[in-house]
Design a protein around this motif. Structure first.
Motif, PDB file in Angstrom:
ATOM      1  N   THR A  72       0.851  -1.195   0.045  1.00  0.00           N
ATOM      2  CA  THR A  72      -0.128   0.044  -0.126  1.00  0.00           C
ATOM      3  C   THR A  72       1.115   1.120   0.117  1.00  0.00           C
ATOM      4  N   GLU A  73       0.389   2.198  -0.932  1.00  0.00           N
ATOM      5  CA  GLU A  73       1.080   3.588  -0.780  1.00  0.00           C
ATOM      6  C   GLU A  73       0.343   4.402   0.081  1.00  0.00           C
ATOM      7  N   ASP A  74      -0.755   4.064   0.281  1.00  0.00           N
ATOM      8  CA  ASP A  74      -1.766   5.032   1.114  1.00  0.00           C
ATOM      9  C   ASP A  74      -1.339   4.980   2.620  1.00  0.00           C
ATOM     10  N   PRO A  75      -1.665   6.067   3.255  1.00  0.00           N
ATOM     11  CA  PRO A  75      -1.584   6.189   4.786  1.00  0.00           C
ATOM     12  C   PRO A  75      -2.074   5.317   5.400  1.00  0.00           C
ATOM     13  N   VAL A  76      -1.528   4.758   6.705  1.00  0.00           N
ATOM     14  CA  VAL A  76      -2.173   3.761   7.344  1.00  0.00           C
ATOM     15  C   VAL A  76      -2.545   4.452   8.989  1.00  0.00           C
ATOM     16  N   GLU A  77      -3.563   4.304   9.397  1.00  0.00           N
ATOM     17  CA  GLU A  77      -3.602   5.018  10.713  1.00  0.00           C
ATOM     18  C   GLU A  77      -3.167   4.034  11.923  1.00  0.00           C
ATOM     19  N   VAL A  78      -2.470   4.525  12.871  1.00  0.00           N
ATOM     20  CA  VAL A  78      -1.971   3.753  13.990  1.00  0.00           C
ATOM     21  C   VAL A  78      -3.017   2.889  14.763  1.00  0.00           C
ATOM     22  N   ALA A  79      -4.330   3.364  14.761  1.00  0.00           N
ATOM     23  CA  ALA A  79      -5.300   2.522  15.038  1.00  0.00           C
ATOM     24  C   ALA A  79      -5.575   1.294  14.272  1.00  0.00           C
ATOM     25  N   SER A  80      -5.617   1.385  13.067  1.00  0.00           N
ATOM     26  CA  SER A  80      -5.614   0.208  12.135  1.00  0.00           C
ATOM     27  C   SER A  80      -4.402  -0.797  12.327  1.00  0.00           C
ATOM     28  N   VAL A  81      -3.140  -0.215  12.471  1.00  0.00           N
ATOM     29  CA  VAL A  81      -1.872  -1.102  12.765  1.00  0.00           C
ATOM     30  C   VAL A  81      -2.321  -1.753  13.942  1.00  0.00           C
ATOM     31  N   GLN A  82      -2.801  -0.937  15.026  1.00  0.00           N
ATOM     32  CA  GLN A  82      -3.103  -1.510  16.585  1.00  0.00           C
ATOM     33  C   GLN A  82      -4.056  -2.547  16.367  1.00  0.00           C
ATOM     34  N   ARG A  83      -5.234  -2.519  15.656  1.00  0.00           N
ATOM     35  CA  ARG A  83      -6.224  -3.625  15.745  1.00  0.00           C
ATOM     36  C   ARG A  83      -5.449  -4.666  15.055  1.00  0.00           C
ATOM     37  N   ARG A  84      -4.652  -4.606  13.816  1.00  0.00           N
ATOM     38  CA  ARG A  84      -4.175  -5.637  13.028  1.00  0.00           C
ATOM     39  C   ARG A  84      -3.085  -6.603  13.768  1.00  0.00           C
ATOM     40  N   VAL A  85      -2.415  -6.066  14.646  1.00  0.00           N
ATOM     41  CA  VAL A  85      -1.384  -6.607  15.386  1.00  0.00           C
ATOM     42  C   VAL A  85      -1.698  -6.815  16.694  1.00  0.00           C
ATOM     43  N   SER A  88      -0.467  -2.651  22.127  1.00  0.00           N
ATOM     44  CA  SER A  88      -1.239  -1.262  22.442  1.00  0.00           C
ATOM     45  C   SER A  88      -0.513  -0.311  21.556  1.00  0.00           C
ATOM     46  N   ALA A  89      -1.367   1.010  21.620  1.00  0.00           N
ATOM     47  CA  ALA A  89      -1.085   2.160  21.028  1.00  0.00           C
ATOM     48  C   ALA A  89       0.228   2.635  21.037  1.00  0.00           C
ATOM     49  N   GLU A  90       0.625   2.443  22.264  1.00  0.00           N
ATOM     50  CA  GLU A  90       1.863   3.170  22.706  1.00  0.00           C
ATOM     51  C   GLU A  90       3.063   2.367  21.970  1.00  0.00           C
ATOM     52  N   ASP A  91       2.814   1.103  22.097  1.00  0.00           N
ATOM     53  CA  ASP A  91       3.804   0.140  21.305  1.00  0.00           C
ATOM     54  C   ASP A  91       3.953   0.156  19.896  1.00  0.00           C
ATOM     55  N   VAL A  92       2.909   0.525  19.274  1.00  0.00           N
ATOM     56  CA  VAL A  92       2.545   0.582  17.852  1.00  0.00           C
ATOM     57  C   VAL A  92       3.349   2.096  17.545  1.00  0.00           C
ATOM     58  N   ARG A  93       2.993   3.273  18.057  1.00  0.00           N
ATOM     59  CA  ARG A  93       3.521   4.342  17.815  1.00  0.00           C
ATOM     60  C   ARG A  93       5.172   4.215  18.128  1.00  0.00           C
ATOM     61  N   ARG A  94       5.619   3.570  19.110  1.00  0.00           N
ATOM     62  CA  ARG A  94       7.191   3.477  19.211  1.00  0.00           C
ATOM     63  C   ARG A  94       7.702   2.959  18.076  1.00  0.00           C
ATOM     64  N   GLY A  95       7.090   1.754  17.617  1.00  0.00           N
ATOM     65  CA  GLY A  95       7.497   1.011  16.775  1.00  0.00           C
ATOM     66  C   GLY A  95       7.621   1.475  15.253  1.00  0.00           C
ATOM     67  N   LEU A  96       6.371   2.115  14.964  1.00  0.00           N
ATOM     68  CA  LEU A  96       6.595   2.995  13.617  1.00  0.00           C
ATOM     69  C   LEU A  96       7.478   4.349  13.655  1.00  0.00           C
ATOM     70  N   ALA A  97       7.804   4.745  14.760  1.00  0.00           N
ATOM     71  CA  ALA A  97       8.556   5.853  15.032  1.00  0.00           C
ATOM     72  C   ALA A  97       9.966   5.438  14.745  1.00  0.00           C
ATOM     73  N   GLY A 109       0.326  12.992   8.465  1.00  0.00           N
ATOM     74  CA  GLY A 109      -0.676  13.530   9.345  1.00  0.00           C
ATOM     75  C   GLY A 109      -0.665  12.929  10.704  1.00  0.00           C
ATOM     76  N   ARG A 110      -1.906  13.354  11.304  1.00  0.00           N
ATOM     77  CA  ARG A 110      -1.977  13.040  13.054  1.00  0.00           C
ATOM     78  C   ARG A 110      -2.100  11.438  12.980  1.00  0.00           C
ATOM     79  N   ASP A 111      -1.306  10.821  13.435  1.00  0.00           N
ATOM     80  CA  ASP A 111      -1.419   9.302  14.007  1.00  0.00           C
ATOM     81  C   ASP A 111      -1.753   8.467  12.924  1.00  0.00           C
ATOM     82  N   ALA A 112      -0.870   8.713  11.661  1.00  0.00           N
ATOM     83  CA  ALA A 112      -0.907   7.977  10.598  1.00  0.00           C
ATOM     84  C   ALA A 112       0.551   7.729  10.031  1.00  0.00           C
ATOM     85  N   TYR A 113       0.839   6.850   9.355  1.00  0.00           N
ATOM     86  CA  TYR A 113       2.258   6.688   8.600  1.00  0.00           C
ATOM     87  C   TYR A 113       2.115   5.991   7.034  1.00  0.00           C
ATOM     88  N   GLN A 114       2.920   6.258   6.335  1.00  0.00           N
ATOM     89  CA  GLN A 114       3.146   5.817   4.967  1.00  0.00           C
ATOM     90  C   GLN A 114       4.582   5.546   4.619  1.00  0.00           C
TER      91      GLN A 114
END
Length: 118
Positions: A72-85, A88-97, A109-114
């Motif tokens: 995917t080239e589209d942005p993916v929201e942290v909440a979507s990644v969190q549900r998929r894996v 916790s949101a904190e762990d997902v944000r740390r890993g995406l960072a 954007g806010r709480d999304a990565y691509q």
């Protein structure tokens, strides 16, 4: 040592682990195999959008996070990644960072990565 992250491995990885476990059980009936998904190192070769290849040695959790962006080239929201894996949101944000710091992902954007583009 970093604390273990609770998460769910991708289905294709789970299937391979189950297959290995079945073979192990057939070979060593008196032994039991217990998986610790948060332990270990995953060697990844990542092909960036510009075609360059980079190699990484990462945790299983970091590898699982990156797989959420495969295809995917589209942005993916942290909440979507969190549900998929299932982490916790904190762990997902740390890993995406982490992946953003390597230049593989970028904030979108806010709480999304691509995928990062030059």
């Amino acid at each position: 040592l970093p604390r273990p992250v609770e998460f769910t491995l991708p289905p294709q990885v789970q299937r391979k682990m189950e297959n290995y476990g079945n073979e192990f059980k057939a070979q060593r009936a008196t032994r039991e195999l217990q998986w610790n998904a948060h332990v270990g190192v995953v060697q990844l070769e990542v092909v960036l959008d510009d075609g360059t290849e980079r190699e990484f040695s990462v945790t299983p959790f970091q590898a699982t996070l990156l797989q959420c962006f495969d295809g995917t080239e589209d942005p993916v929201e942290v909440a979507s990644v969190q549900r998929r894996v299932g982490a916790s949101a904190e762990d997902v944000r740390r890993g995406l960072a982490f992946w953003a710091a390597t230049g593989v992902l970028k904030e979108a954007g806010r709480d999304a990565y691509q995928s990062a583009r030059d």
